[in-house]
Design an enzyme around this catalytic site. Structure first.
Site, mmCIF file in Angstrom:
data_model
loop_
_atom_site.group_PDB
_atom_site.id
_atom_site.type_symbol
_atom_site.label_atom_id
_atom_site.label_comp_id
_atom_site.label_asym_id
_atom_site.label_seq_id
_atom_site.Cartn_x
_atom_site.Cartn_y
_atom_site.Cartn_z
ATOM 1 N N GLY A 39 0.823 -1.206 0.000
ATOM 2 C CA GLY A 39 0.000 0.000 0.000
ATOM 3 C C GLY A 39 0.855 1.253 0.000
ATOM 4 C CG PHE A 40 0.218 6.162 0.295
ATOM 5 C CD1 PHE A 40 1.342 6.697 -0.313
ATOM 6 C CD2 PHE A 40 -0.510 6.966 1.174
ATOM 7 C CE1 PHE A 40 1.750 8.003 -0.041
ATOM 8 C CE2 PHE A 40 -0.119 8.265 1.446
ATOM 9 C CZ PHE A 40 1.020 8.779 0.843
ATOM 10 C CG ASP A 46 -0.732 -5.665 0.627
ATOM 11 O OD1 ASP A 46 -1.902 -5.889 0.249
ATOM 12 O OD2 ASP A 46 -0.308 -4.530 0.917
ATOM 13 C CB VAL A 53 -3.123 -9.750 8.497
ATOM 14 C CG1 VAL A 53 -1.768 -9.618 7.839
ATOM 15 C CG2 VAL A 53 -3.956 -8.475 8.324
ATOM 16 C CB SER A 107 -6.527 -0.763 7.228
ATOM 17 O OG SER A 107 -7.886 -0.334 7.281
ATOM 18 C CE LYS A 137 -13.160 -11.551 8.026
ATOM 19 N NZ LYS A 137 -13.537 -12.510 6.942
ATOM 20 N N GLY A 172 -1.095 -11.323 18.651
ATOM 21 C CA GLY A 172 -0.728 -12.687 19.056
ATOM 22 C C GLY A 172 0.637 -13.069 18.519
ATOM 23 C CB ALA A 210 -1.500 2.158 10.933
ATOM 24 C CE1 TYR A 245 -9.000 2.985 8.136
ATOM 25 C CE2 TYR A 245 -9.593 5.263 8.601
ATOM 26 C CZ TYR A 245 -8.634 4.304 8.338
ATOM 27 O OH TYR A 245 -7.310 4.667 8.282
#
Ligand code: UDP
Length: 321
Positions: free
Chosen positions: A13-14, A34, A60, A78, A94, A105, A117, A148
């Site tokens: 991602g960015f 990812d 994940v 995310s 999720k 964990g 983040a 979100y």
């Protein structure tokens, strides 16, 4: 002695890809993970040949297995734009909830320090200005952004629970609006929307009357702040962002000037629960991390525009200008 090893989730991602660059440049080995729902391999293709970098294509929200030792985990997987929340709301919930649980964990199992983040969205449509870390927020749990905002609030609660109950070393960064190369062109965010429209010769779409404010941080500044936070011994949340505030109408005008587009601003309805104002109070980051942003908006916007112009989809457009 072997290099320290970092797992970055959301690596394609960015923000994740810039974090991978930062850690590789500073002598770490990096595992990037990812599921490529919103990330793109294009963002990390330059890292793939390096022996210090490994890529795991994995979601994940499913059990995360990493055979190697890990020193640090950065959880940046995310969706992070309003268009994504509408398209993939369940995955958004999720990854913030189940994904965070899996990574906490894993951190416990490996004896690793984890940084998660979080976001200015946990403040919702804020009733205090600027927002400091002590503010609890004004969030609509059932609005379109709720998937979100609430996932990130849950993430913070879960992270603090692992810290307090298991003694896990945790860090929480609250990220304010950030921009730079590798943003997705069509993620609906203001900056790629405006620059994409300018490059395609379309009108610039300002939502509402454009009087809502944001404070935009260049990605290199953000990444430096995150790096310092990870290596600090501070476990409460820290705002990282640029406190220079601007209305969205002014922001559109700056991009019109930078790009030289002849198009005009057109006004569209304001999305539901769009925050009216947002600006980080970065007193804590200054005190604890000795950090503040260095890149001005004019510098950062120019670098970002050069990036968008260089994309294959715009090569022809730019050649014609
Ligand atoms: N915005 C806009 N036109 C667009 C895209 C976004 O006016 O084409 C507005 C949006 O309504 C918000 C601001 O720009 O008020 C920043 O939007 P962005 O999605 O970048 O960030 P966020 O709302 O999550 O802070």
């Amino acid at each position: 002695m072997s290099n320290k090893k970092v797992l970055v989730t959301g690596a394609a991602g960015f923000l994740g890809s810039h974090l991978c660059d930062k850690f590789i440049a500073n002598g770490y080995d990096v595992i990037g993970m990812d599921n490529l729902i919103t990330g793109s391999l294009r963002n990390i293709e330059h890292l793939v040949p390096l022996k210090e970098f490994q890529f795991y294509h994995h979601d994940v929200t499913k059990f995360v297995h990493v055979p190697e030792k890990l020193d640090y985990i950065l959880h940046f997987a995310s969706p992070a734009s309003p268009i994504d929340y509408l398209k993939i709301p369940i995955q958004t919930l999720k990854v913030g909830a189940l994904g965070t649980h899996n990574l906490l964990g894993l951190a416990k199992n490996k004896g690793a320090r984890i940084l998660v983040a979080s976001t200015s969205e946990i403040y919702g449509d804020p009733l205090i200005h600027p927002q400091n870390e002590e503010y609890w927020g004004n969030v609509n749990p059932i609005g379109p952004r709720g998937v979100y905002d609430e996932a990130k609030r849950f993430q913070e609660a879960m992270t603090m629970a692992y810290h307090r109950y298991h003694g896990l070393e945790t860090r929480i960064v609250r990220i304010f609006n950030t921009y730079g190369p590798r943003m997705r062109l069509n993620d609906g965010r203001a900056l790629p929307a405006f620059m994409g429209q300018a490059l395609r010769g379309e009108d610039i779409t300002v939502f509402g009357d454009g009087s809502q404010t944001r404070s935009f941080c260049y990605v290199a500044d953000l990444v430096e702040g995150i790096y310092r936070l990870l290596l600090s011994n501070y476990s409460d949340p820290v705002n990282i962002g640029n406190p220079v505030e601007i209305t969205i109408k002014q922001f559109a005008e700056e991009i019109i000037k930078l790009t030289g587009t002849k198009q005009k601003i057109v006004y569209k309805p304001l999305p539901v629960d769009d925050p009216k104002q947002r600006k980080p109070d970065i007193t804590k980051a200054k005190q604890v991390l000795d950090w503040e942003p260095k890149v001005s908006r004019s510098e950062g916007l120019k670098i970002t525009y050069d990036y968008f112009k260089s994309l294959p989809e715009f090569k022809d457009v730019v050649a014609e200008v």
